[in-house]
Design an enzyme around this catalytic site. Structure first.
Site, PDB file in Angstrom:
ATOM      1  N   ASP A  83     101.970  -5.822  61.080  1.00  0.00           N
ATOM      2  CA  ASP A  83     101.016  -5.765  59.980  1.00  0.00           C
ATOM      3  C   ASP A  83      99.820  -6.678  60.225  1.00  0.00           C
ATOM      4  O   ASP A  83      99.972  -7.820  60.680  1.00  0.00           O
ATOM      5  CB  ASP A  83     101.700  -6.203  58.673  1.00  0.00           C
ATOM      6  N   LYS A 113      99.350  -2.178  61.923  1.00  0.00           N
ATOM      7  CA  LYS A 113      99.218  -1.426  60.671  1.00  0.00           C
ATOM      8  C   LYS A 113      98.243  -2.153  59.759  1.00  0.00           C
ATOM      9  O   LYS A 113      98.282  -3.386  59.658  1.00  0.00           O
ATOM     10  CB  LYS A 113     100.566  -1.279  59.960  1.00  0.00           C
ATOM     11  N   GLU A 115      96.053  -1.691  55.784  1.00  0.00           N
ATOM     12  CA  GLU A 115      96.061  -0.984  54.510  1.00  0.00           C
ATOM     13  C   GLU A 115      94.675  -0.452  54.150  1.00  0.00           C
ATOM     14  O   GLU A 115      93.665  -1.100  54.428  1.00  0.00           O
ATOM     15  CB  GLU A 115      96.546  -1.925  53.397  1.00  0.00           C
ATOM     16  N   GLU A 182     103.141   4.657  50.322  1.00  0.00           N
ATOM     17  CA  GLU A 182     104.005   3.810  49.506  1.00  0.00           C
ATOM     18  C   GLU A 182     103.747   4.030  48.027  1.00  0.00           C
ATOM     19  O   GLU A 182     102.594   4.044  47.583  1.00  0.00           O
ATOM     20  CB  GLU A 182     103.789   2.329  49.833  1.00  0.00           C
TER      21      GLU A 182
END
Length: 275
Positions: A83, A113, A115, A182
């Site tokens: 992340d 990763k 967001e 999510e």
């Protein structure tokens, strides 16, 4: 078989479900790798389940590199995704590429990763052009918890649902090899999964994703602060660990442990010479 970003692409094409779990240390990563999972996410969720923060916002690049290095040493066949923590890519494209590079070079991750959807298109595009594979993450993005007003399901009205579809398409067009969904309603997830040529990885997003991911402490019952609705507990290791700790305490206090078989021997004549 070694899992790579190509493995994820082929799984989507063959309609084979992908499996992912989080891990934050060497020994857990080794166990998960030996089980035959496709991918491990070194998630910024470590802020909550390992470091005791109330959210993911306090996690630093140093935290992520430290834990990613430990995980990467424990795997042989699993794709390791790390992340990008809060504010490591929000400030500029330059920061996004530099910090993604650190997770690959120092943390030994195979991919990163981050967001966001449309608003991070330029960051995903630049990181991918730097030869770093990117996994996207849309829907309930924990780094936006303050903007969302808490951990809430996303995409429930028409406008929000359309935004999620736009975000998913943007993430794919920017070059991501997969995207995490999510906290998104199941029927919307099915629609997004059908539209994309890259795999969707669900957490709290129903069965129609191309794969699933869970925080391993959640699915093993090791994290007791709260349990999200979408978590299935496959074991109650937290309770079993507590019982084991209590038994250990009791045995030490009562002189049961360590027993003779737990010690090492020395010749009696050596001992006699010491008196």
């Amino acid at each position: 078989m070694k899992n790579t970003v190509v493995t994820f692409k082929k799984a989507k094409e063959m309609n084979e479900k992908l499996t992912m779990l989080t891990a934050y240390d060497y020994s857990t990563a080794q166990l998960i790798d030996n089980a035959g999972i496709n991918g491990i996410l070194v998630g910024d969720s470590l802020g909550m389940v390992c470091l005791g923060y109330e959210d993911t916002l306090s996690v630093t690049m140093e935290d992520m590199i430290h834990h990613t290095k430990a995980v990467s040493r424990g795997v042989k066949n699993t794709l390791v995704v790390a992340d990008m923590p809060f504010m490591s890519y929000h400030t500029s494209v330059y920061d996004a590429v530099v910090n993604a590079g650190r997770l690959i070079k120092e943390g030994r991750a195979h991919a990163i990763k981050l967001e966001g959807g449309v608003e991070v298109y330029d960051k995903i595009d630049a990181v991918v052009k730097a030869s770093i594979p990117v996994m996207g993450h849309i829907g309930l993005t924990p780094q936006s918890v303050n903007a969302f007003g808490g951990f809430k399901v996303q995409g429930k009205d028409e406008q929000a649902a359309k935004k999620l579809i736009e975000d998913a398409i943007a993430v794919e067009k920017a070059g991501a090899f997969a995207v995490v969904l999510e906290g998104v309603p199941s029927k919307l997830v099915a629609l997004i999964t059908e539209k994309l040529s890259i795999p969707t990885i669900g957490i709290g997003a129903g069965v129609d994703c191309d794969g699933q991911i869970l925080v391993y402490q959640d699915m093993l019952g090791m994290f007791s602060d709260f349990t999200p609705k979408f978590v299935k507990k496959y074991e109650t290791l937290g309770e079993k660990m507590k019982i084991a700790f209590e038994t250990y305490i009791e045995e030490v206090k009562n002189g049961v442990f360590p027993a003779e078989e737990h010690g090492f021997k020395i010749d009696e004549e050596v001992i006699e010479k010491l008196y």
